[in-house]
Design a protein around this motif. Structure first.
Motif, PDB file in Angstrom:
ATOM      1  N   HIS A   1     -23.665  12.486  46.058  1.00 56.12           N
ATOM      2  CA  HIS A   1     -23.623  13.942  45.887  1.00 56.12           C
ATOM      3  C   HIS A   1     -22.377  14.437  45.187  1.00 56.12           C
ATOM      4  O   HIS A   1     -22.379  15.499  44.566  1.00 56.12           O
ATOM      5  N   ASN A   2     -21.274  13.693  45.280  1.00 52.72           N
ATOM      6  CA  ASN A   2     -19.991  14.212  44.777  1.00 52.72           C
ATOM      7  C   ASN A   2     -19.621  13.707  43.384  1.00 52.72           C
ATOM      8  O   ASN A   2     -18.457  13.738  43.009  1.00 52.72           O
ATOM      9  N   VAL A   3     -20.626  13.293  42.623  1.00 46.93           N
ATOM     10  CA  VAL A   3     -20.359  12.835  41.255  1.00 46.93           C
ATOM     11  C   VAL A   3     -20.613  13.956  40.249  1.00 46.93           C
ATOM     12  O   VAL A   3     -21.611  14.670  40.336  1.00 46.93           O
ATOM     13  N   TRP A   4     -19.685  14.128  39.313  1.00 40.25           N
ATOM     14  CA  TRP A   4     -19.898  14.971  38.129  1.00 40.25           C
ATOM     15  C   TRP A   4     -19.829  14.056  36.922  1.00 40.25           C
ATOM     16  O   TRP A   4     -19.065  13.102  36.907  1.00 40.25           O
ATOM     17  N   TRP A   5     -20.592  14.389  35.907  1.00 38.25           N
ATOM     18  CA  TRP A   5     -20.530  13.604  34.670  1.00 38.25           C
ATOM     19  C   TRP A   5     -19.571  14.270  33.687  1.00 38.25           C
ATOM     20  O   TRP A   5     -19.849  15.356  33.197  1.00 38.25           O
ATOM     21  N   SER A   6     -18.486  13.604  33.416  1.00 39.61           N
ATOM     22  CA  SER A   6     -17.630  14.035  32.316  1.00 39.61           C
ATOM     23  C   SER A   6     -17.932  13.065  31.176  1.00 39.61           C
ATOM     24  O   SER A   6     -17.498  11.915  31.192  1.00 39.61           O
ATOM     25  N   MET A   7     -18.704  13.499  30.219  1.00 42.16           N
ATOM     26  CA  MET A   7     -19.192  12.584  29.183  1.00 42.16           C
ATOM     27  C   MET A   7     -18.061  11.817  28.531  1.00 42.16           C
ATOM     28  O   MET A   7     -18.210  10.645  28.187  1.00 42.16           O
ATOM     29  N   ALA A   8     -16.931  12.485  28.341  1.00 39.37           N
ATOM     30  CA  ALA A   8     -15.808  11.806  27.695  1.00 39.37           C
ATOM     31  C   ALA A   8     -14.527  12.551  27.983  1.00 39.37           C
ATOM     32  O   ALA A   8     -14.543  13.757  28.252  1.00 39.37           O
ATOM     33  N   ASN A   9     -13.448  11.842  27.909  1.00 35.52           N
ATOM     34  CA  ASN A   9     -12.141  12.471  27.799  1.00 35.52           C
ATOM     35  C   ASN A   9     -11.765  12.438  26.322  1.00 35.52           C
ATOM     36  O   ASN A   9     -11.985  11.433  25.640  1.00 35.52           O
ATOM     37  N   GLU A  10     -11.231  13.541  25.841  1.00 34.46           N
ATOM     38  CA  GLU A  10     -10.803  13.614  24.435  1.00 34.46           C
ATOM     39  C   GLU A  10     -11.854  12.991  23.512  1.00 34.46           C
ATOM     40  O   GLU A  10     -11.576  12.075  22.735  1.00 34.46           O
ATOM     41  N   TYR A  11     -13.063  13.515  23.624  1.00 34.02           N
ATOM     42  CA  TYR A  11     -14.210  12.948  22.898  1.00 34.02           C
ATOM     43  C   TYR A  11     -13.936  12.770  21.404  1.00 34.02           C
ATOM     44  O   TYR A  11     -14.396  11.815  20.779  1.00 34.02           O
ATOM     45  N   ASP A  12     -13.173  13.717  20.858  1.00 30.02           N
ATOM     46  CA  ASP A  12     -12.985  13.691  19.405  1.00 30.02           C
ATOM     47  C   ASP A  12     -11.959  12.654  18.962  1.00 30.02           C
ATOM     48  O   ASP A  12     -11.759  12.461  17.761  1.00 30.02           O
ATOM     49  N   TYR A  13     -11.315  11.999  19.905  1.00 25.36           N
ATOM     50  CA  TYR A  13     -10.445  10.872  19.545  1.00 25.36           C
ATOM     51  C   TYR A  13     -11.212   9.545  19.545  1.00 25.36           C
ATOM     52  O   TYR A  13     -10.660   8.519  19.174  1.00 25.36           O
ATOM     53  N   ILE A  14     -12.465   9.597  19.972  1.00 26.93           N
ATOM     54  CA  ILE A  14     -13.278   8.373  19.958  1.00 26.93           C
ATOM     55  C   ILE A  14     -13.956   8.300  18.591  1.00 26.93           C
ATOM     56  O   ILE A  14     -14.977   8.931  18.359  1.00 26.93           O
ATOM     57  N   LYS A  15     -13.341   7.558  17.699  1.00 28.03           N
ATOM     58  CA  LYS A  15     -13.757   7.630  16.302  1.00 28.03           C
ATOM     59  C   LYS A  15     -15.102   6.960  16.049  1.00 28.03           C
ATOM     60  O   LYS A  15     -15.739   7.210  15.030  1.00 28.03           O
ATOM     61  N   SER A  16     -15.550   6.126  16.963  1.00 30.76           N
ATOM     62  CA  SER A  16     -16.800   5.399  16.731  1.00 30.76           C
ATOM     63  C   SER A  16     -18.039   6.240  17.032  1.00 30.76           C
ATOM     64  O   SER A  16     -19.151   5.804  16.770  1.00 30.76           O
ATOM     65  N   LYS A  17     -17.851   7.428  17.601  1.00 32.59           N
ATOM     66  CA  LYS A  17     -19.025   8.236  17.945  1.00 32.59           C
ATOM     67  C   LYS A  17     -18.969   9.583  17.220  1.00 32.59           C
ATOM     68  O   LYS A  17     -17.911  10.185  17.105  1.00 32.59           O
ATOM     69  N   THR A  18     -20.134  10.009  16.763  1.00 29.68           N
ATOM     70  CA  THR A  18     -20.230  11.271  16.020  1.00 29.68           C
ATOM     71  C   THR A  18     -20.638  12.404  16.953  1.00 29.68           C
ATOM     72  O   THR A  18     -21.057  12.170  18.091  1.00 29.68           O
ATOM     73  N   LEU A  19     -20.569  13.611  16.440  1.00 34.34           N
ATOM     74  CA  LEU A  19     -21.062  14.757  17.216  1.00 34.34           C
ATOM     75  C   LEU A  19     -22.523  14.566  17.573  1.00 34.34           C
ATOM     76  O   LEU A  19     -22.960  14.913  18.678  1.00 34.34           O
TER      77      LEU A  19
END
Lengths: 513, 513
Positions: free
Chosen positions: A240-258
């Motif tokens: 019950h106590n889980v939240w999904w944070s898809m990423a930290n600093e998503y835009d610094y992950i150069k291998s993934k696009t918007l």
């Protein structure tokens, strides 16, 4: 078999060990609830837990009988049926945290939840002694959310190898992304359960950029990313106590696009039958937080707020909620500490000031701390002990917010009043940041014409946000006049503040006390 | 037949007068361009202009021969063919204004356009003498954009009947929404042409809420709204200086939903083959400006910026561009004036301060003025004469921005520096609002590592934003050191500002002067 509401029912099954069950075995289960008023079937994925053990987890949200039936491409896992009785909760479990009134949060049972979290990105990847210390610290502080990563972190002040890895293979970078490492996830689950028992929500960071080719967990490729997300959801979504944070600093992950991020967000949102809170955290580019599957904006913003530079003001915080039309948590605003990086050398006073600004803008904020030390154990990365001064003031603020007994502190006007929140006619919290206030004109916003009867009495507390004192004024403030924009008091027009800084005012309708 | 590039070619045809040609007659025309490199066909709608006269307008954007052919359900209007020769422009017409580098604007010929507009909502609905006065005022000031409404305005300080109406029928509210009133639109077009000749862009407000049942133009129903939009586009889209402002204070128009607005935005964007700038202006709820057809955010935000209240800071302006990822014009921020409403009684100093904050946040702002007068002719509603003090300072700022010779003044760092814009290594503009600055440490942002060679000389101007003075310092500032975040000068570390307020600094690389 009974299970308490919002707790985890776990079905344990035995099956093949041969080949690679992580990819070859399909396993799902349907859980069905039926009574005179309701009739629903939920379908969850099971997962392989190693050693020929398969599990299906389910979190019931309704008391009564649930029946289940499994489906699998393996005969021994297929068509397993049974039933569980979901009973009332006698634990301190209020259910999942959900959005309340667009901009705020509450548990599933209706209890209000004001997020006051902290950040220990890689604490689960530290040696056991430090983990224990982290838990002790959390017990003694009172934060009710923690941002933490699934993957280990390779970064300044944090480049040791972790005790375990999420994949089978050879460190540092020979991994089989088709074979998860169950003991790693079992340990992660134990942490989640432990935190849950302490009333702490886990804002679980699913991807982050602090890898840079060391392990390669930030660039596994789309197929592996989706397999990972699927496995995470199968294992963890019943907590019950889980939240999904898809990423930290998503835009610094150069291998993934918007486009990748949008795909992943939609994937998680669709797979997660419980609809846990879901966000994605930016570095330099604010994410498009109006994405329909994003439940709240998890913002990073670094500013100089009080170094003799130009003030950032309250408006900056307020704009996020009013532009996104979403609840906002400023999950990173710089850290109290002494690192050489500007984001890691804020004073406690600055941090406390930012917190008050956020709360008095109708938003929320998260804590972190980056004091360096000889053993290189920095709270923000590894946990351990807190060394700073901000956290006590933050939890002082948390107590004040809790005592408001509101469903969330809301702005009281359009953008003409940026430093006050509350509930019209009942409760007001104004904060003046580093402006030396000689006196404040007692005026309660009248925008949209809230009704305050003439003669209504208000009690005023002067709050010293740094020294953590609350002084109740002996004078009652009686509303005896109003105009287009304010209710005021001719009898007692001012509140004297003597030029003090970082003062807040709490104004409460007397009869509510 | 020749027509200059970006001017209007008009094909005049004769047809039936009987029945209701506004709805019964279909008329379109294809314009085709063909040379060795390019081959394109554009299709535009014609319109009925009354008295049996039909018109097709077209704005060519390329020199050379264009051929045309009409299509109609009326024999006498069908299959009319011809050709025009588009020749180079010898007028002061730079083409349409478009978005440049996401956050800024330029004309189609590449000339940079910095929007510095003003607001006269209902000036075209005033008597001729006042209209002439408005034009004279605009000539003598230098604003290059004007916000103005198609429909007349019924509101405080503005509730006279206009000389003409856009529909045939009987004032105040007996209209035939299927029959437009051509003389009204002919007059509107003359105003647009006149403004275009003066270099003024027309931010044409297509709907507004200042009607409230008086004429009913705010609640004609969806079918009539779309017919109106179609007629507007057919008549006006060939004028280079038109922008579509879908609405003023859209959220105050109670008869239309968010879904309606999205429909209208998509309709206009699709119908308008030229893709004029398109925005929608909010009252209390910021519109979802990330809509793909919206070209820039047209924001209203009212704040107390310097009344001893809490400062709004620069961050509030900056957030809009960084959240929307769009060019932003703060088209309403309150007005310099003396009305009793808080939005209408700002001091000139406040307005000028807001302007500098907006520009030094990488955004733009619009002007307006609400000084009351015996004849009730208030600039913001009716035009006439300007009476205030802000406009001169705004146009002083416009000149400074123009002299930057940049493609737009961009923020120089993430949110750590909110009060400075420019082009790294070349041009910097910093503003300090109402903070009394004793001295400013000479430091040029080094975020993202722009290259500034050691020894590079900079010239510093101290700008008094209110007194409109620019004082060049005799000392040159030579960059001789740098760290993670700044380039600095050990030889001349400070700029002395003597505690003055509302000061800006312009710092330009010497060799560019």
């Amino acid at each position: 078999m009974t299970v308490q509401k919002w707790e985890v029912f776990e079905l344990l099954l035995h099956g093949i060990k041969e080949g690679n069950p992580f990819v070859s075995v399909e396993l799902t289960a349907q859980f069905t609830y039926q009574d005179s008023e309701d009739n629903k079937t939920l379908c969850v994925d099971g997962f392989y837990d190693g050693d020929g053990i398969y599990k299906v987890r389910f979190m019931p949200d309704k008391t009564g009988v649930w029946t289940y039936c499994t489906h699998s491409n393996q005969k021994e896992l297929d068509n397993i049926t049974g039933q569980i009785e979901c009973i009332d909760n006698d634990l301190n479990n209020h259910g999942m945290v959900r959005i309340k009134n667009t901009y705020h949060f509450c548990y599933e049972d209706g209890t209000i939840y004001y997020p006051f979290g902290t950040t220990c990105y890689a604490w689960i990847h530290q040696p056991t002694a430090i983990q224990k210390q982290t838990i002790e610290t959390l017990k003694n502080t009172g934060f009710n959310k923690i941002r933490m990563c699934v993957f280990p972190k390779f970064y300044a002040n944090n480049n040791e190898e972790p005790p375990m890895y999420p994949y089978q293979g050879q460190a540092p970078n020979q991994w089989d992304f088709k074979r998860f490492n169950p003991p790693f996830f079992q340990a992660l689950e134990n942490h989640i359960i432990q935190l849950g028992n302490m009333g702490i929500e886990v804002d679980l960071i699913l991807f982050h950029p602090y890898d840079k080719g060391h392990w390669g967990f930030d660039s596994m490729g789309k197929e592996a990313d989706l397999r990972y997300l699927s496995y995470i959801i199968a294992r963890l979504s019943a907590f019950h106590n889980v939240w999904w944070s898809m990423a930290n600093e998503y835009d610094y992950i150069k291998s993934k696009t918007l486009e990748d991020w949008n795909t992943y967000i939609e994937y998680v949102s669709k797979k997660d039958i419980y609809k846990h809170l879901l966000s994605i955290h930016n570095a330099e580019r604010f994410f498009d937080n109006w994405h329909p599957n994003i439940t709240h904006a998890s913002i990073q913003i670094g500013t100089n707020s009080s170094k003799g530079e130009v003030s950032t003001g309250f408006g900056m915080y307020r704009m996020h909620r009013d532009i996104y039309h979403r609840a906002v948590i400023f999950d990173e605003v710089g850290y109290e500490g002494d690192l050489m990086q500007r984001w890691g050398c804020m004073s406690a006073k600055e941090i406390v000031d930012k917190y008050w600004k956020a709360i008095c803008s109708g938003t929320y904020m998260s804590h972190g701390e980056t004091y360096s030390s000889d053993d290189d154990i920095i709270w923000w990365a590894k946990g351990g002990q807190l060394k700073g001064e901000a956290w006590k003031r933050i939890l002082f603020l948390k107590k004040i917010v809790e005592e408001s007994h509101t469903e969330g502190l809301e702005p009281l006007d359009l953008w003409w009043i940026l430093n006050g929140v509350g509930v019209h006619g009942q409760y007001y919290l104004f904060y003046f940041s580093d402006i030396p206030m000689n006196r404040w004109t007692f005026k309660l916003p009248a925008f949209k014409k809230p009704v305050i009867d003439m003669g209504t009495k208000f009690v005023v507390d002067i709050i010293d946000t740094w020294n953590m004192t609350i002084k109740r004024l002996p004078v009652e403030y009686v509303v005896d006049t109003s105009d287009r924009y304010y209710y005021q008091s001719k009898a007692t027009p001012f509140i004297e503040l003597k030029g003090r800084k970082n003062i807040a005012l709490r104004i409460v309708k007397k009869e509510l006390l």
